[in-house]
Design an enzyme around this catalytic site. Structure first.
Site, PDB file in Angstrom:
ATOM      1  N   GLU A  25       7.083 118.848 -69.082  1.00 22.64           N
ATOM      2  CA  GLU A  25       6.614 117.794 -70.006  1.00 22.64           C
ATOM      3  C   GLU A  25       5.508 117.001 -69.319  1.00 22.64           C
ATOM      4  O   GLU A  25       5.290 117.150 -68.108  1.00 22.64           O
ATOM      5  CB  GLU A  25       7.770 116.861 -70.379  1.00 22.64           C
ATOM      6  N   SER A 143      17.616 109.398 -78.909  1.00 28.00           N
ATOM      7  CA  SER A 143      16.386 110.174 -78.702  1.00 28.00           C
ATOM      8  C   SER A 143      16.420 111.486 -79.470  1.00 28.00           C
ATOM      9  O   SER A 143      17.447 112.185 -79.498  1.00 28.00           O
ATOM     10  CB  SER A 143      16.196 110.461 -77.217  1.00 28.00           C
ATOM     11  N   ASP A 145      15.150 113.959 -78.407  1.00 33.86           N
ATOM     12  CA  ASP A 145      15.326 115.007 -77.386  1.00 33.86           C
ATOM     13  C   ASP A 145      16.587 115.827 -77.656  1.00 33.86           C
ATOM     14  O   ASP A 145      16.584 117.055 -77.506  1.00 33.86           O
ATOM     15  CB  ASP A 145      15.465 114.389 -75.981  1.00 33.86           C
ATOM     16  N   LYS A 162      18.657 109.993 -68.695  1.00 34.65           N
ATOM     17  CA  LYS A 162      18.190 108.745 -68.103  1.00 34.65           C
ATOM     18  C   LYS A 162      19.385 107.821 -67.837  1.00 34.65           C
ATOM     19  O   LYS A 162      20.247 107.643 -68.694  1.00 34.65           O
ATOM     20  CB  LYS A 162      17.203 108.061 -69.039  1.00 34.65           C
TER      21      LYS A 162
HETATM   22  N1  PSU Z   1      13.338 109.985 -68.246  1.00 29.57           N
HETATM   23  C1  PSU Z   1      12.646 109.543 -67.181  1.00 29.57           C
HETATM   24  N2  PSU Z   1      11.313 109.369 -67.294  1.00 29.57           N
HETATM   25  C2  PSU Z   1      10.670 109.605 -68.475  1.00 29.57           C
HETATM   26  C3  PSU Z   1      11.410 110.049 -69.597  1.00 29.57           C
HETATM   27  C4  PSU Z   1      12.737 110.233 -69.426  1.00 29.57           C
HETATM   28  O1  PSU Z   1      13.207 109.313 -66.128  1.00 29.57           O
HETATM   29  O2  PSU Z   1       9.445 109.409 -68.540  1.00 29.57           O
HETATM   30  C5  PSU Z   1      10.711 110.339 -70.896  1.00 29.57           C
HETATM   31  C6  PSU Z   1      10.872 111.821 -71.256  1.00 29.57           C
HETATM   32  O3  PSU Z   1       9.617 112.311 -71.664  1.00 29.57           O
HETATM   33  C7  PSU Z   1      11.839 111.807 -72.426  1.00 29.57           C
HETATM   34  C8  PSU Z   1      11.459 110.516 -73.085  1.00 29.57           C
HETATM   35  O4  PSU Z   1      11.695 112.911 -73.274  1.00 29.57           O
HETATM   36  O5  PSU Z   1      11.300 109.625 -71.983  1.00 29.57           O
HETATM   37  C9  PSU Z   1      12.489 110.039 -74.080  1.00 29.57           C
HETATM   38  O6  PSU Z   1      11.991 108.923 -74.734  1.00 29.57           O
HETATM   39  P1  PSU Z   1      12.776 108.281 -75.970  1.00 29.57           P
HETATM   40  O7  PSU Z   1      14.004 107.660 -75.374  1.00 29.57           O
HETATM   41  O8  PSU Z   1      11.814 107.250 -76.510  1.00 29.57           O
HETATM   42  O9  PSU Z   1      13.081 109.378 -76.927  1.00 29.57           O
HETATM   43 MN    MN Z   2      14.326 106.343 -78.944  1.00 31.63          MN
END
Ligand code: PSU
Ligand code: MN
Length: 311
Positions: A25, A143, A145, A162
């Site tokens: 990514e 997320s 994801d 995370k």
């Molecule tokens: N975890 C980390 N650093 C990051 C991310 C996750 O330690 O930069 C990023 C990844 O790209 C992940 C995204 O897909 O955060 C998820 O964001 P959100 O919670 O807004 O879906």
């Molecule tokens: Mn989110």
């Protein structure tokens, strides 16, 4: 491939030949994931680990309105533009980003597995996936994801999710979606900066060959989606769990004080954790990303050796 998706030359050749490729990514390598110069250093180490493991690295990003799988990692301007990118692109953002010809978009896990699947790359490495946020029962912040992992036939290697998420609910959500969560040589789901979240994984694998065998079964049974391989941070790089708890509290308090929502949350919490650990979270982040890249290369080699999967 077409005007919407472009494979880097080396990646395209590897995909055609069935040689191992590991997608990456780009959010983690942008300022939204890591401060400069740690971001470029992180990418260098991930790239080197993938090469050392016998696979081709394929950094994903949106570049001039095209979904790129295999950003040019050489001297050209493309890489610097991606590292400086600040538009976070998740899977749902891809249609607009490509249709409106966005200059640079850094891809999250969900966008990256979407692009990897479209490019025919079955293995992907990240730092930590997104998941169910704490307080999601009120905010609804889960997320994409997780849904993307379930939707696309891609193996994702991450150091758990995370650390500031609700890991229990994240695992429940993955179970609901039917995503196998397998521990790489561990029975415990890791929590990014620390090796054990206190939660178990659904199964344990010991090698890339184990994962390739799982994929063959999954495809034969018509399982459409991916597998999450959870690889704990290397022991030497692990942070003190107590210190992390304090840093997390600081980060989450800042998010609340600023009333942040949605995609803005992650970058702010990551920056606050870095500050609260006096930068100690950065080397840990680099070490776990590098380790994930190495494991992903192992898996990509085994998947390539197993040959095309037949349904
Ligand atoms: N975890 C980390 N650093 C990051 C991310 C996750 O330690 O930069 C990023 C990844 O790209 C992940 C995204 O897909 O955060 C998820 O964001 P959100 O919670 O807004 O879906
Ligand atoms: Mn989110």
């Amino acid at each position: 491939m077409d005007e919407m998706i472009r494979l880097g030359d080396e990646v395209a050749a590897a995909v055609v030949d069935g040689d191992p490729v590991v997608a990456l990514e780009s959010t983690i390598f942008s300022g939204l994931g890591l401060p400069s110069p740690a971001n470029a250093e992180c990418l260098r180490r991930c790239q080197a680990a993938i090469r050392a493991g016998g696979a081709v690295p394929a950094l994903t990003a949106v570049v001039d309105g095209v979904g790129v799988v295999g950003v040019d990692l050489g001297e050209g301007p493309e890489l610097d533009r991606v590292l400086a990118g600040s538009d976070k692109v998740a899977a749902r953002d891809l249609p607009h980003a490509l249709a409106s010809r966005l200059g640079i978009g850094v891809t999250t896990v969900s966008a990256s597995v979407t692009l990897a699947a479209a490019a025919g790359v079955p293995v992907f490495a990240t730092g930590g996936i997104g998941g169910v946020h704490r307080g999601a029962e009120l905010t609804g912040d889960i997320s994409h994801d997780l849904t993307a992992l379930a939707r696309h036939p891609v193996v994702t290697v991450s150091a758990g999710a995370k650390a500031f998420l609700d890991l229990g609910r994240t695992l429940e959500h993955l179970e609901t979606l039917g995503v196998p969560v397998v521990g790489w040589k561990t029975t415990r789901f890791p929590a990014f900066y620390v090796r054990d979240s206190g939660f178990p994984v659904s199964a344990t694998v010991e090698s890339g060959t184990d994962v390739a065998a799982m994929l063959a079964v999954a495809r034969r049974l018509g399982h459409p989606g991916g597998v999450l391989v959870a690889n704990p941070i290397p022991t030497a790089a692990e942070l003190d769990p107590n210190r992390i708890q304090e840093a997390l509290a600081a980060g989450l308090a800042e998010v609340q004080a600023r009333g942040l929502r949605g995609p803005a949350v992650t970058p702010v919490v990551l920056a606050a954790i870095a500050e609260a650990t006096d930068g100690g979270s950065i080397p840990a982040n680099l070490a776990l990303a590098e380790s994930n890249a190495a494991v992903a290369a192992d898996i990509a080699v085994a998947v390539a050796e197993a040959g095309p999967v037949r349904a």
